[in-house]
Every structure is written in C-alpha cells, then in structure tokens.
Design a protein around this motif. Structure first.
Motif, PDB file in Angstrom:
ATOM      1  N   CYS A 131       1.089  -1.220  -0.067  1.00  0.00           N
ATOM      2  CA  CYS A 131      -0.061   0.031   0.022  1.00  0.00           C
ATOM      3  C   CYS A 131       0.804   1.316   0.222  1.00  0.00           C
ATOM      4  O   CYS A 131       1.826   1.402   0.667  1.00  0.00           O
ATOM      5  N   ASP A 132       0.619   2.109  -0.904  1.00  0.00           N
ATOM      6  CA  ASP A 132       1.366   3.366  -0.951  1.00  0.00           C
ATOM      7  C   ASP A 132       0.564   4.424  -0.171  1.00  0.00           C
ATOM      8  O   ASP A 132      -0.645   4.841  -0.777  1.00  0.00           O
ATOM      9  N   LEU A 133       0.880   4.707   1.018  1.00  0.00           N
ATOM     10  CA  LEU A 133       0.379   5.903   1.622  1.00  0.00           C
ATOM     11  C   LEU A 133       0.881   7.212   1.346  1.00  0.00           C
ATOM     12  O   LEU A 133       0.391   8.155   2.244  1.00  0.00           O
ATOM     13  N   GLY A 134       1.862   7.265   0.250  1.00  0.00           N
ATOM     14  CA  GLY A 134       2.069   8.770  -0.236  1.00  0.00           C
ATOM     15  C   GLY A 134       3.797   8.786  -0.343  1.00  0.00           C
ATOM     16  O   GLY A 134       4.247   9.857  -0.666  1.00  0.00           O
ATOM     17  N   LYS A 135       4.229   7.980   0.279  1.00  0.00           N
ATOM     18  CA  LYS A 135       5.704   7.936   0.533  1.00  0.00           C
ATOM     19  C   LYS A 135       6.403   6.894  -0.182  1.00  0.00           C
ATOM     20  O   LYS A 135       7.596   6.559   0.018  1.00  0.00           O
ATOM     21  N   GLY A 136       5.448   6.023  -1.027  1.00  0.00           N
ATOM     22  CA  GLY A 136       6.136   4.793  -1.765  1.00  0.00           C
ATOM     23  C   GLY A 136       5.287   3.690  -1.214  1.00  0.00           C
ATOM     24  O   GLY A 136       5.101   3.434  -0.222  1.00  0.00           O
ATOM     25  N   PRO A 137       5.203   2.560  -1.997  1.00  0.00           N
ATOM     26  CA  PRO A 137       4.560   1.290  -1.464  1.00  0.00           C
ATOM     27  C   PRO A 137       5.240   0.745  -0.342  1.00  0.00           C
ATOM     28  O   PRO A 137       6.775   0.421  -0.313  1.00  0.00           O
ATOM     29  N   GLY A 138       4.600   0.421   0.768  1.00  0.00           N
ATOM     30  CA  GLY A 138       5.032  -0.058   1.895  1.00  0.00           C
ATOM     31  C   GLY A 138       5.618   0.994   2.965  1.00  0.00           C
ATOM     32  O   GLY A 138       6.015   0.568   4.172  1.00  0.00           O
ATOM     33  N   VAL A 139       5.962   2.101   2.363  1.00  0.00           N
ATOM     34  CA  VAL A 139       6.476   3.071   3.634  1.00  0.00           C
ATOM     35  C   VAL A 139       5.594   3.557   4.443  1.00  0.00           C
ATOM     36  O   VAL A 139       4.520   4.208   3.760  1.00  0.00           O
ATOM     37  N   VAL A 140       5.452   3.421   5.704  1.00  0.00           N
ATOM     38  CA  VAL A 140       4.560   3.807   6.729  1.00  0.00           C
ATOM     39  C   VAL A 140       4.946   4.971   7.635  1.00  0.00           C
ATOM     40  O   VAL A 140       4.434   6.072   7.620  1.00  0.00           O
ATOM     41  N   LYS A 141       6.282   4.886   7.957  1.00  0.00           N
ATOM     42  CA  LYS A 141       6.891   5.967   8.967  1.00  0.00           C
ATOM     43  C   LYS A 141       6.895   7.416   8.011  1.00  0.00           C
ATOM     44  O   LYS A 141       7.162   7.441   6.994  1.00  0.00           O
ATOM     45  N   GLY A 142       6.154   8.276   8.639  1.00  0.00           N
ATOM     46  CA  GLY A 142       6.125   9.700   8.186  1.00  0.00           C
ATOM     47  C   GLY A 142       5.133   9.998   6.981  1.00  0.00           C
ATOM     48  O   GLY A 142       4.612  11.048   6.692  1.00  0.00           O
ATOM     49  N   ALA A 143       4.340   8.720   6.835  1.00  0.00           N
ATOM     50  CA  ALA A 143       3.194   9.082   5.773  1.00  0.00           C
ATOM     51  C   ALA A 143       1.992   9.840   6.552  1.00  0.00           C
ATOM     52  O   ALA A 143       1.351  10.684   6.135  1.00  0.00           O
ATOM     53  N   PHE A 144       1.740   9.494   7.931  1.00  0.00           N
ATOM     54  CA  PHE A 144       0.839   9.935   8.483  1.00  0.00           C
ATOM     55  C   PHE A 144       0.825  11.462   8.468  1.00  0.00           C
ATOM     56  O   PHE A 144      -0.519  12.196   8.682  1.00  0.00           O
ATOM     57  N   VAL A 145       1.947  12.040   8.779  1.00  0.00           N
ATOM     58  CA  VAL A 145       2.033  13.534   8.802  1.00  0.00           C
ATOM     59  C   VAL A 145       1.984  14.441   7.789  1.00  0.00           C
ATOM     60  O   VAL A 145       2.381  15.455   7.481  1.00  0.00           O
ATOM     61  N   GLU A 146       1.839  13.725   6.603  1.00  0.00           N
ATOM     62  CA  GLU A 146       1.515  14.184   5.203  1.00  0.00           C
ATOM     63  C   GLU A 146       0.239  13.907   4.775  1.00  0.00           C
ATOM     64  O   GLU A 146       0.071  13.932   3.272  1.00  0.00           O
ATOM     65  N   LEU A 147      -0.729  13.590   5.308  1.00  0.00           N
ATOM     66  CA  LEU A 147      -1.994  13.416   4.905  1.00  0.00           C
ATOM     67  C   LEU A 147      -2.921  14.108   5.555  1.00  0.00           C
ATOM     68  O   LEU A 147      -2.867  14.487   6.794  1.00  0.00           O
ATOM     69  N   GLU A 174       3.092   5.184  13.992  1.00  0.00           N
ATOM     70  CA  GLU A 174       4.486   5.087  13.438  1.00  0.00           C
ATOM     71  C   GLU A 174       5.272   6.507  13.122  1.00  0.00           C
ATOM     72  O   GLU A 174       6.382   6.564  12.746  1.00  0.00           O
ATOM     73  N   SER A 175       4.219   7.320  13.296  1.00  0.00           N
ATOM     74  CA  SER A 175       4.731   8.738  12.964  1.00  0.00           C
ATOM     75  C   SER A 175       4.790   9.862  14.077  1.00  0.00           C
ATOM     76  O   SER A 175       4.874  10.864  14.175  1.00  0.00           O
ATOM     77  N   LYS A 176       4.525   8.952  15.263  1.00  0.00           N
ATOM     78  CA  LYS A 176       4.423   9.671  16.307  1.00  0.00           C
ATOM     79  C   LYS A 176       5.892  10.647  16.688  1.00  0.00           C
ATOM     80  O   LYS A 176       7.036  10.304  16.564  1.00  0.00           O
ATOM     81  N   GLY A 177       5.774  11.917  17.063  1.00  0.00           N
ATOM     82  CA  GLY A 177       6.727  12.693  17.301  1.00  0.00           C
ATOM     83  C   GLY A 177       7.375  13.290  16.124  1.00  0.00           C
ATOM     84  O   GLY A 177       8.152  14.356  16.145  1.00  0.00           O
ATOM     85  N   LEU A 178       6.795  13.115  14.938  1.00  0.00           N
ATOM     86  CA  LEU A 178       7.287  13.753  13.539  1.00  0.00           C
ATOM     87  C   LEU A 178       6.340  14.805  13.343  1.00  0.00           C
ATOM     88  O   LEU A 178       5.384  15.003  13.512  1.00  0.00           O
ATOM     89  N   ALA A 179       6.857  16.211  12.616  1.00  0.00           N
ATOM     90  CA  ALA A 179       5.971  17.289  12.504  1.00  0.00           C
ATOM     91  C   ALA A 179       5.329  17.087  11.043  1.00  0.00           C
ATOM     92  O   ALA A 179       5.522  16.337  10.272  1.00  0.00           O
ATOM     93  N   PHE A 180       3.959  17.681  11.371  1.00  0.00           N
ATOM     94  CA  PHE A 180       3.224  17.748  10.260  1.00  0.00           C
ATOM     95  C   PHE A 180       3.583  18.670   9.009  1.00  0.00           C
ATOM     96  O   PHE A 180       4.074  19.720   9.446  1.00  0.00           O
ATOM     97  N   ASN A 181       3.499  18.150   7.725  1.00  0.00           N
ATOM     98  CA  ASN A 181       3.932  18.847   6.586  1.00  0.00           C
ATOM     99  C   ASN A 181       3.168  18.618   5.341  1.00  0.00           C
ATOM    100  O   ASN A 181       3.611  17.659   4.471  1.00  0.00           O
ATOM    101  N   LEU A 182       1.790  18.748   5.365  1.00  0.00           N
ATOM    102  CA  LEU A 182       1.022  18.383   4.252  1.00  0.00           C
ATOM    103  C   LEU A 182       1.127  18.828   3.049  1.00  0.00           C
ATOM    104  O   LEU A 182       1.348  20.158   2.977  1.00  0.00           O
ATOM    105  N   PRO A 183       1.353  18.351   1.906  1.00  0.00           N
ATOM    106  CA  PRO A 183       1.766  18.785   0.609  1.00  0.00           C
ATOM    107  C   PRO A 183       0.593  19.845  -0.014  1.00  0.00           C
ATOM    108  O   PRO A 183      -0.468  19.450   0.318  1.00  0.00           O
TER     109      PRO A 183
END
Length: 266
Positions: A67-83, A138-147
C-alpha cells in the motif's frame, strides 16, 4: 472599613478564588490525562493494526504491505503527517482512513463501497480504525507537513477553510464557534484555536485517540463526524469531500506541530 470598600474587596477576593478554582480544575484534568496515558488502550489497537497490515486477507488473499500511503509502496513511517494529500492512482485527495480503504479494495479485493457504508466500530470499518491507529503511531513525534503542490490539495484547503467558518444547522454553529479563537473552554475542557497552529499533540495532531468515556477508538473521520453532529448538520458519509476538506485545512494549519497520536481523551 467602609461598606463600599468592603464590598469591593469581597468581590475581588471572589474573582481571585474563582480563577484559582478554574486553574485548579484545569490542572486536575491534565493530571488525569497524564495518568490515563500510562497504559493507553490505544496500544491494543496499534497491535491489531500492525497485524492487519501484514496479514493476508480478502478475496485476493494479500497483505497491505504494498500500500502506498504517499511515500512509496509499503512505507509507513512519516506518511501520517503528510495526509490528506492527492493520489494520482485514485485521482482524489485522501486522508489516512480513506486511503487505507482504497488499498484494501485494490490490493486485497475488498468491496470499498461496502466498507464505506459500514458503521464506525463494526466489521471492516473497525479494522480500518485499527490500521489507522498503527500507521499514525509510526509517525509519533514527527512534524506535520501536508503537501500543497497539487491544485486539488490547495482547493481542498480553501474549501475546508470556508466550511470551518460556515455557520448553519438549528443552532447556527460553525467549527469556528468552538475552535476559532483563544481562551475558550467547555465542561472545564480547553478548546484549542484551530485556525492556526495549536502546537504539538493538540487538535489535528492528537487523533486517532482512545475515548475513555465510551471505550472506543476514534479516527479523525469519526471525530469530525461527531463535531458536525453537535452542530446539527446532516450526517456526512465516510470519506465525504467535506470531511477531507476540513481535515486538509486543519492539517495544513498544524504544519510543524509534532504528532502525539494515538492519544487518550475523556
């Protein structure tokens, strides 16, 4: 002491006492939340979500690991803060929950429309919430940066801004009625100003969250759904453009704030 001076002193003392009591109540709520956070039941949903991500399921007997959550297939870390963000394969702006349904439909063969019509907390919709809880963690502590590069992303932001301030319903409420300025509170609970960055782990940066009052895990879709219910607006469908637009507005406003999700709420 003359009567007038005594009355004035009494009034000032009353104001000071009231302010102290209010501060004490607010501090007590913060302490209560801190105690609850130690052993947050959301951890159970995280574990379930990770298992669902890796387990072969659905008509296609496949996992969600592609599943591609925006950072490439299977990449989970950092995806939440860009959605939410725009996805070319669906031609839509999607948040975490709607994107997960798209992946379940495409990769695992589930019927997306059937999931979208399932009540929160039931069947596959409960699984969507668990998946969203794990992905967010998986993105806890990362900063939000929506495109905001794609025209649809900017369009959703502007639509969300208008919806945030739009008054309506039987009570003539808007999202901004509660979250449009500093210093507001309800039932001893502080109401963050969401028209600008409210800070780390506040507002958009706090959901999904476990609700102690009803023992349920809530994603942002349900959180916004309940806000609209309280405003007496019509019940929105899961993944409605209005919900995605408001999420985009809140997410962009939260730029730089660090995610604390999944959190725990009253």
């Amino acid at each position: 002491m003359p009567t007038k001076q005594w009355l004035a002193a009494f009034a000032l003392a009353g104001i000071a006492t009231g302010a102290a009591a209010q501060k004490s109540a607010s501090q007590a709520i913060d302490e209560y939340r801190a105690m609850l956070a130690d052993g947050n039941p959301a951890e159970l949903f995280e574990a379930k979500g990770e298992d669902l991500w890796k387990r072969r399921r659905g008509p296609k007997n496949a996992t969600l690991e592609a599943c591609d959550l925006g950072k490439g297939p299977g990449v989970v870390k950092g995806a939440f803060v860009e959605l939410p963000r725009y996805f070319a394969d669906t031609g839509r702006v999607e948040d975490l929950e709607t994107r997960l349904v798209s992946c379940m439909e495409r990769l695992q063969g589930f019927e997306g429309e059937a999931i979208r019509k399932t009540p929160f907390g039931k069947g596959e919709m409960a699984n969507v919430t668990a998946l969203a809880t794990w992905v967010a963690a998986e993105s806890k502590g990362l900063a939000f940066n929506l495109p905001q590069a794609h025209p649809m992303e900017r369009s959703f932001y502007e639509a969300g801004k208008r919806l945030f301030f739009m008054r309506g319903g039987t009570h003539d409420f808007a999202c901004a009625s509660c979250h449009g300025e500093d210093g507001k509170r309800i039932r001893l609970q502080d109401l963050p100003n969401l028209t600008r960055n409210p800070g780390d782990g506040v507002g958009f940066a706090a959901w999904p969250a476990y609700r102690v009052s009803n023992g349920q895990m809530w994603g942002m879709q349900l959180r916004l759904n309940d806000c609209l219910r309280q405003q007496r607006f019509p019940y929105p469908e899961f993944g409605a453009d209005a919900l995605l637009a408001i999420s985009t507005y809140l997410g962009v406003n939260a730029k730089g704030a660090k995610s604390a999700a999944p959190t725990i709420k009253r």
